[in-house]
Design a protein around this motif. Structure first.
Motif, short mmCIF file in Angstrom:
data_model
loop_
_atom_site.label_atom_id
_atom_site.label_comp_id
_atom_site.label_asym_id
_atom_site.label_seq_id
_atom_site.Cartn_x
_atom_site.Cartn_y
_atom_site.Cartn_z
N ALA A 10 38.85 49.48 30.26
CA ALA A 10 37.21 50.60 29.94
C ALA A 10 37.47 51.24 31.39
CB ALA A 10 36.49 49.74 29.40
N CYS A 11 37.23 51.03 32.07
CA CYS A 11 36.39 51.30 33.94
C CYS A 11 37.71 51.99 34.52
CB CYS A 11 35.82 50.22 34.28
SG CYS A 11 34.18 49.64 33.75
N ASN A 12 38.76 51.81 33.68
CA ASN A 12 40.32 52.71 34.76
C ASN A 12 40.50 51.65 35.70
OD1 ASN A 12 40.96 54.47 32.56
ND2 ASN A 12 39.29 55.47 34.63
N PRO A 13 41.21 50.82 35.70
CA PRO A 13 41.16 49.85 37.44
C PRO A 13 42.66 49.75 37.67
CG PRO A 13 41.60 48.39 35.20
CD PRO A 13 40.49 49.56 34.37
N GLN A 14 42.52 49.64 39.35
CA GLN A 14 43.88 50.07 39.42
C GLN A 14 45.03 48.51 39.50
OE1 GLN A 14 41.99 51.35 42.51
NE2 GLN A 14 43.16 53.01 43.43
N LEU A 15 43.73 47.42 39.47
CA LEU A 15 45.10 46.50 38.95
C LEU A 15 44.36 45.75 37.92
CD1 LEU A 15 46.73 44.46 40.05
CD2 LEU A 15 45.43 43.65 41.28
N LEU A 16 45.72 45.25 37.14
CA LEU A 16 44.93 44.45 36.12
C LEU A 16 44.77 42.88 35.90
CD1 LEU A 16 43.72 44.33 32.81
CD2 LEU A 16 46.49 45.25 31.88
N ILE A 17 45.24 42.03 35.60
CA ILE A 17 45.71 40.92 35.59
C ILE A 17 45.44 39.88 34.67
CG2 ILE A 17 45.31 38.16 36.57
CD1 ILE A 17 44.28 39.48 39.40
N ALA A 18 46.83 39.80 34.28
CA ALA A 18 46.83 39.46 32.68
C ALA A 18 47.75 38.06 33.03
CB ALA A 18 47.47 40.61 31.83
N ASP A 19 46.57 36.59 32.40
CA ASP A 19 47.27 36.02 32.45
C ASP A 19 47.49 34.71 31.12
OD1 ASP A 19 47.14 32.52 33.26
OD2 ASP A 19 45.61 32.34 34.11
N GLU A 20 48.56 34.71 31.09
CA GLU A 20 48.50 34.18 29.56
C GLU A 20 48.96 35.20 28.07
OE1 GLU A 20 51.55 32.06 28.93
OE2 GLU A 20 51.42 30.63 31.25
N PRO A 21 48.56 36.67 28.79
CA PRO A 21 48.01 37.16 27.49
C PRO A 21 47.88 37.07 26.13
CG PRO A 21 49.22 38.65 28.93
CD PRO A 21 49.32 37.40 29.39
N THR A 22 48.90 36.60 25.76
CA THR A 22 49.44 36.20 24.22
C THR A 22 49.06 34.40 23.79
OG1 THR A 22 51.68 36.70 24.82
CG2 THR A 22 50.76 38.76 24.00
N THR A 23 50.00 34.12 24.27
CA THR A 23 50.08 32.20 24.18
C THR A 23 49.14 31.82 23.16
OG1 THR A 23 49.23 31.87 26.41
CG2 THR A 23 50.92 30.99 26.18
N ALA A 24 47.76 32.14 23.13
CA ALA A 24 47.21 31.81 21.50
C ALA A 24 47.07 32.70 20.94
CB ALA A 24 45.86 32.23 22.46
N LEU A 25 48.00 33.23 20.35
CA LEU A 25 48.11 34.24 19.22
C LEU A 25 49.44 33.83 18.61
CD1 LEU A 25 47.30 37.35 21.06
CD2 LEU A 25 45.84 36.24 19.89
N ASP A 26 49.36 33.93 17.52
CA ASP A 26 50.89 33.58 16.49
C ASP A 26 52.31 35.13 16.86
OD1 ASP A 26 51.24 35.70 14.19
OD2 ASP A 26 49.22 34.77 13.74
#
Ligand code: ATP
Ligand code: MG
Length: 332
Positions: A171-187
């Protein structure tokens, strides 16, 4: 050379516990250029999450202690005040966590959660924040965004919650996005959708991404460069094609046992998990003499048990911490 947005140097995050100091991250360096995606891979417990939390200073001190430097646009984040850090978190740098339900506030509507960060960091009023929240929900393909913006997290499916997390993070237009295992909890099918979304947003939003994952299929599709960690240290770093094409550290070679081909589709991603390597990871509470991988390495020699290998340039853009990794002739 592209601008270095983030420069992590000799990062060490140690935790003091009653029975010893855990060297969770022990001298790790890497950088990320603007707009670039860097993946960090390695087995469970090798220090991936602690590395990402240390960048945002989300480690509790004590028992944790972070040293080294984390320069973001030239400023060392480790030297900033807590207030200055709060201005950066969720604004210039944002993070997506593994489990969306624990990171969303159950008593706030989706619109309020996205809106709060906009009001806090960008001084928007309620109306502008809601309009932007709807726009963000549309960006992450949530149907009926105008209605959903008024709903609570429990009214959404797991996949939608993770989309809301991504919308919040962007939302705030970050310059850096840190994604830690963004999908492991999903099927698995939802994972594929979320990854497709991230891939799409990567080009649309232009943020640099630090992507932490076990999934090599994801890495192959999204990352330009890869850092391989083992027992709190960096053992290899290379461009994605070079790492998959000619891994040079025995640990990476083991992990890539069943590597997907670069550009392989998301289908069949079940087969692209990291391989199992025989043996156990060293106890991080004891100082490791020599190479951390020595006890599991098929190529181990006496030198490896005694002297820790430094991270060295072995081919263009390809760094390896191994006494026996071959070096390619590098034109000066
Ligand atoms: N607060 C803490 N106190 C003591 N040890 C900790 C603490 N937080 C993390 N650790 C230790 O630091 C090491 C690295 O943990 P980390 O969570 O970074 O691993 P990871 O690579 O993210 O693993 P996973 O793939 O399972 O998420 C682990 O041995 C963990 O037990
Ligand atoms: Mg982790």
């Amino acid at each position: 050379m592209a601008e270095r947005l983030l420069e992590v140097e000799d990062l060490r995050t140690h935790f003091r516990t009653i029975d010893g100091t855990v060297r969770a991250v022990d001298g790790v360096s890497f950088h990320i250029a603007s707009g670039e995606t860097l993946a960090v891979v390695g087995e469970s417990g090798c220090g991936k999450s602690v590395t990402s939390m240390s960048i945002l200073r989300l480690i509790q001190e004590p028992p944790g202690k972070i040293t080294g430097s984390v320069r973001f646009k030239g400023r060392d984040l480790l030297k900033l005040s807590e207030k200055e850090m709060r201005d950066i978190r969720g604004n210039e740098i944002s993070m997506i966590f593994q489990e969306p339900m624990t990171s969303l506030n159950p008593v706030l509507t989706v619109g309020r959660q996205i809106g709060e960060t906009l009001k806090l960091h960008q001084g928007m009023d309620d109306k502008a924040a809601e309009a932007r929240a709807i726009e963000m929900l549309e960006l992450v393909h949530i149907p009926e965004a105008r209605r959903r913006v008024k709903e609570y997290p429990h009214q959404l499916s797991g996949g939608m919650r993770q989309r809301v997390m991504i919308a919040m993070a962007l939302a705030c237009n970050p310059q850096l996005l840190i994604a830690d295992e963004p999908t492991t909890a999903l099927d698995v099918t939802i994972q594929a959708q979320i990854l497709e979304l991230m891939g799409e947003l990567k080009s649309k939003v232009g943020a640099a991404i630090l992507l932490i994952t076990h999934d090599l299929g994801v890495v192959a599709e999204m990352a330009e460069r890869i850092v391989v960690m083992y027992a709190g240290r960096k053992v290899e770093e290379a461009r994605a094609a070079d790492l998959f094409g000619s891994p040079r550290h025995p640990y990476t070679q083991g992990l890539l046992g069943a590597v997907p081909k670069l550009g392989s589709s998301l289908e069949g991603r079940g087969r692209t998990r990291l391989s199992e390597i025989p043996g156990i990871v060293p106890n991080l509470k004891r100082p490791i003499e020599g190479c951390a991988f020595a006890s599991r390495c098929p190529n181990v020699t006496d030198l490896c048990r005694k002297v820790a290998p430094g991270v060295e340039l072995k081919a263009p853009g390809h760094f390896v911490a191994c006494h026996h990794a071959p070096r390619e002739a590098i034109a000066a």
